[in-house]
Design a protein around this motif. Structure first.
Motif, PDB file in Angstrom:
ATOM      1  N   TYR A   9       3.362  24.832  25.563  1.00 39.21           N
ATOM      2  CA  TYR A   9       1.939  24.699  25.891  1.00 39.21           C
ATOM      3  C   TYR A   9       1.174  25.951  25.477  1.00 39.21           C
ATOM      4  O   TYR A   9       0.073  25.870  24.908  1.00 39.21           O
ATOM      5  N   ALA A  10       1.731  27.121  25.773  1.00 37.77           N
ATOM      6  CA  ALA A  10       1.055  28.373  25.430  1.00 37.77           C
ATOM      7  C   ALA A  10       0.871  28.490  23.923  1.00 37.77           C
ATOM      8  O   ALA A  10      -0.207  28.869  23.434  1.00 37.77           O
ATOM      9  N   LYS A  11       1.898  28.154  23.164  1.00 34.00           N
ATOM     10  CA  LYS A  11       1.799  28.222  21.713  1.00 34.00           C
ATOM     11  C   LYS A  11       0.750  27.254  21.180  1.00 34.00           C
ATOM     12  O   LYS A  11      -0.026  27.585  20.268  1.00 34.00           O
ATOM     13  N   ARG A  12       0.714  26.066  21.732  1.00 30.23           N
ATOM     14  CA  ARG A  12      -0.261  25.063  21.271  1.00 30.23           C
ATOM     15  C   ARG A  12      -1.702  25.519  21.511  1.00 30.23           C
ATOM     16  O   ARG A  12      -2.586  25.306  20.672  1.00 30.23           O
ATOM     17  N   LEU A  13      -1.940  26.164  22.642  1.00 30.89           N
ATOM     18  CA  LEU A  13      -3.290  26.634  22.944  1.00 30.89           C
ATOM     19  C   LEU A  13      -3.664  27.849  22.095  1.00 30.89           C
ATOM     20  O   LEU A  13      -4.780  27.936  21.572  1.00 30.89           O
ATOM     21  N   LEU A 103       8.766  38.550  23.918  1.00 30.27           N
ATOM     22  CA  LEU A 103       7.313  38.484  24.024  1.00 30.27           C
ATOM     23  C   LEU A 103       6.744  37.393  23.132  1.00 30.27           C
ATOM     24  O   LEU A 103       7.268  37.102  22.048  1.00 30.27           O
ATOM     25  N   LEU A 104       5.633  36.803  23.579  1.00 28.60           N
ATOM     26  CA  LEU A 104       4.859  35.854  22.784  1.00 28.60           C
ATOM     27  C   LEU A 104       3.536  36.517  22.437  1.00 28.60           C
ATOM     28  O   LEU A 104       2.778  36.924  23.328  1.00 28.60           O
ATOM     29  N   TYR A 105       3.256  36.630  21.137  1.00 23.79           N
ATOM     30  CA  TYR A 105       2.059  37.303  20.655  1.00 23.79           C
ATOM     31  C   TYR A 105       1.000  36.279  20.245  1.00 23.79           C
ATOM     32  O   TYR A 105       1.313  35.227  19.708  1.00 23.79           O
ATOM     33  N   GLY A 106      -0.261  36.646  20.442  1.00 22.22           N
ATOM     34  CA  GLY A 106      -1.378  35.822  19.996  1.00 22.22           C
ATOM     35  C   GLY A 106      -2.596  36.069  20.857  1.00 22.22           C
ATOM     36  O   GLY A 106      -2.475  36.428  22.038  1.00 22.22           O
ATOM     37  N   ARG A 107      -3.777  35.901  20.272  1.00 17.49           N
ATOM     38  CA  ARG A 107      -4.996  36.085  21.054  1.00 17.49           C
ATOM     39  C   ARG A 107      -5.085  35.003  22.136  1.00 17.49           C
ATOM     40  O   ARG A 107      -4.991  33.818  21.858  1.00 17.49           O
ATOM     41  N   GLY A 108      -5.232  35.458  23.362  1.00 17.27           N
ATOM     42  CA  GLY A 108      -5.283  34.559  24.506  1.00 17.27           C
ATOM     43  C   GLY A 108      -3.960  34.419  25.226  1.00 17.27           C
ATOM     44  O   GLY A 108      -3.893  33.748  26.263  1.00 17.27           O
ATOM     45  N   ALA A 109      -2.899  35.059  24.731  1.00 20.50           N
ATOM     46  CA  ALA A 109      -1.593  34.942  25.381  1.00 20.50           C
ATOM     47  C   ALA A 109      -1.663  35.347  26.848  1.00 20.50           C
ATOM     48  O   ALA A 109      -1.057  34.715  27.720  1.00 20.50           O
ATOM     49  N   GLY A 114      -2.074  31.681  28.406  1.00 21.80           N
ATOM     50  CA  GLY A 114      -0.749  31.686  29.000  1.00 21.80           C
ATOM     51  C   GLY A 114      -0.766  31.207  30.433  1.00 21.80           C
ATOM     52  O   GLY A 114       0.118  30.452  30.875  1.00 21.80           O
ATOM     53  N   SER A 115      -1.774  31.627  31.181  1.00 17.80           N
ATOM     54  CA  SER A 115      -1.904  31.202  32.574  1.00 17.80           C
ATOM     55  C   SER A 115      -2.156  29.703  32.671  1.00 17.80           C
ATOM     56  O   SER A 115      -1.566  29.008  33.514  1.00 17.80           O
ATOM     57  N   ILE A 116      -3.040  29.198  31.815  1.00 20.35           N
ATOM     58  CA  ILE A 116      -3.331  27.762  31.826  1.00 20.35           C
ATOM     59  C   ILE A 116      -2.071  26.972  31.500  1.00 20.35           C
ATOM     60  O   ILE A 116      -1.766  25.952  32.130  1.00 20.35           O
ATOM     61  N   ALA A 117      -1.308  27.439  30.510  1.00 20.08           N
ATOM     62  CA  ALA A 117      -0.060  26.776  30.152  1.00 20.08           C
ATOM     63  C   ALA A 117       0.908  26.761  31.331  1.00 20.08           C
ATOM     64  O   ALA A 117       1.589  25.757  31.590  1.00 20.08           O
ATOM     65  N   ALA A 118       0.980  27.869  32.065  1.00 13.10           N
ATOM     66  CA  ALA A 118       1.880  27.944  33.213  1.00 13.10           C
ATOM     67  C   ALA A 118       1.463  26.965  34.301  1.00 13.10           C
ATOM     68  O   ALA A 118       2.309  26.336  34.952  1.00 13.10           O
ATOM     69  N   ASP A 362       9.303  35.564  30.094  1.00 16.53           N
ATOM     70  CA  ASP A 362       9.837  35.424  31.442  1.00 16.53           C
ATOM     71  C   ASP A 362       8.717  35.379  32.481  1.00 16.53           C
ATOM     72  O   ASP A 362       8.809  34.657  33.482  1.00 16.53           O
ATOM     73  N   ASP A 363       7.624  36.131  32.230  1.00 17.34           N
ATOM     74  CA  ASP A 363       6.483  36.101  33.150  1.00 17.34           C
ATOM     75  C   ASP A 363       5.810  34.731  33.148  1.00 17.34           C
ATOM     76  O   ASP A 363       5.317  34.266  34.191  1.00 17.34           O
ATOM     77  N   LEU A 364       5.755  34.085  31.985  1.00 16.07           N
ATOM     78  CA  LEU A 364       5.179  32.740  31.924  1.00 16.07           C
ATOM     79  C   LEU A 364       5.965  31.784  32.815  1.00 16.07           C
ATOM     80  O   LEU A 364       5.383  30.991  33.573  1.00 16.07           O
ATOM     81  N   GLU A 365       7.269  31.857  32.725  1.00 17.64           N
ATOM     82  CA  GLU A 365       8.118  30.973  33.527  1.00 17.64           C
ATOM     83  C   GLU A 365       7.939  31.251  35.019  1.00 17.64           C
ATOM     84  O   GLU A 365       7.772  30.334  35.829  1.00 17.64           O
TER      85      GLU A 365
END
Length: 380
Positions: A9-13, A103-109, A114-118, A362-365
């Motif tokens: 989800y995070a990657k898609r956003l 780590l996952l890199y990208g603007r908005g991570a 990332g929070s919305i994906a979680a 790991d923080d996303l999970e």
């Protein structure tokens, strides 16, 4: 919690460029994630008239709701899909999510896809009949915020919808996930000062009227103000000068106009209106004009049941006892707090708005696990 689902989800956003004001494909992705989970989804554009462009429009918004049993509690999550411009100097394309190590890199991570994906990932682990759940998702939190969350609140009011509790998923953690949550924010007001004088030759000051001298007196008097010493939950209010402008290219000319700008971040001992009136009196006494714009009023959700639920979930997943804070800048919680109790909690904010913004996978999970516990306990 399904690690792969949240990460996907995070990657898609992140892969959808959504510099504020955001519209279009990033909301398509959001809708595609929520529709299979049984949510009724409303998408609309606000601020689409020609004159609205100067105020940050047009902006897309999304309100999604899944109804529980009649009379059940209503829990809402609020967030934004827009991001700040990435700037130059990234190691990789900021809108091509890249996983490097842990780590996952990208603007908005971090701020705040990332929070919305979680949160959406957490929904997979909640029973459909738990209670009413909604998402308030805007496309202009990073901008003027004129046509985003406030427009969704208008839609909710038209439909007679008022959640019982709201969690804003902004990045609040500092050094590690869970070390800080927000139960309030200070208010913000920006002020523009204009002093008009009369242009003239510096050798003949009696034939001119120097606005810089007047502006200096104004700024000196404002700078001497001590607004307060803070409160139990808020730090002291502070006044900061943010710009001075004369634009005089000639060394031997007294200018006709001088301008200044200041910003005040204030606690709940003041209002934007009271501070504007205080500064206006000073400015006008010295012959100037003032234009204030209030960005938000302070708010506080006193510690109690809701903050205890959030803090308890954080401790259970991370082992960290979160600090209850009102620090930091403004967020859309300043609007939502007018109609319901609001707490803010999310990822570590160390890289938000920076080059190579990144989130620990790991923080996303763990954030998804925390969100699931919060929703379940809030809707019991």
């Amino acid at each position: 919690m399904t690690r792969a689902t949240i990460l996907d989800y995070a990657k898609r956003l992140i892969a959808q460029p959504s510099i504020t004001p955001a519209t279009g494909s990033v909301f398509d992705e959001m809708e595609a994630m929520l529709a299979p989970l049984g949510f009724e989804i409303s998408r609309f554009i606000a601020g689409d008239s020609p004159e609205d462009a100067e105020l940050g429009g047009p902006v897309e918004n999304l309100f999604a709701i899944r109804h529980g049993a009649p009379g059940s509690r209503h829990f809402s999550y609020a967030g934004h899909l827009d991001v700040v411009p990435p700037g130059q100097g990234w190691q990789t394309d900021p809108f091509v999510p890249e996983q490097r190590g842990d780590l996952l890199y990208g603007r908005g991570a971090v701020d705040m896809k990332g929070s919305i994906a979680a949160f959406v990932g957490a929904l997979h682990h909640l029973p459909d009949d738990l209670g009413t759940i909604s998402l308030i998702i805007t496309g202009d939190e990073e901008g003027p915020a004129r046509f985003g969350t406030v427009a969704i609140m208008d839609l909710m009011a038209e439909r007679g919808i008022t959640p019982d509790l709201c969690l804003v998923g902004e990045p609040t953690s500092v050094n590690r996930l869970g070390d800080m949550m927000k139960i309030g924010r200070r208010g913000s007001v920006n002020m523009w000062i204009t002093v008009n004088g009369m242009q003239g030759h510096v050798a003949y000051p009696h034939n001119a009227d120097n606005p810089i001298t007047k502006l200096g007196k104004i700024l000196s008097e404002i700078d001497s103000l001590q607004l307060d010493e803070g409160t139990d939950w808020f730090q002291p209010s502070n006044i900061e000068f943010t710009d001075l402008h004369v634009g005089n290219p000639a060394h031997n000319v007294i200018p006709a106009r001088a301008e200044g700008r200041l910003s005040i971040r204030f606690n709940d001992r003041h209002s934007g209106e009271s501070l504007s009136a205080m500064v206006k009196e000073i400015v006008e006494r010295h012959g100037g004009e003032l234009k204030p714009i209030i960005s938000g009023e302070p708010f506080l959700t006193p510690p109690g049941e809701f903050s205890d639920i959030v803090a308890g979930a954080i401790r259970e997943v991370t082992g960290v006892d979160p600090e209850l804070s009102t620090s930091g800048g403004t967020s859309d919680a300043r609007f939502l707090a007018k109609i319901m109790p609001v707490v803010e909690f999310g990822l570590c904010n160390a890289t938000m708005h920076k080059l190579d913004e990144a989130v620990a996978i790991d923080d996303l999970e763990k954030l998804g696990e925390i969100f699931a516990l919060i929703v379940e306990r809030a809707l019991r």
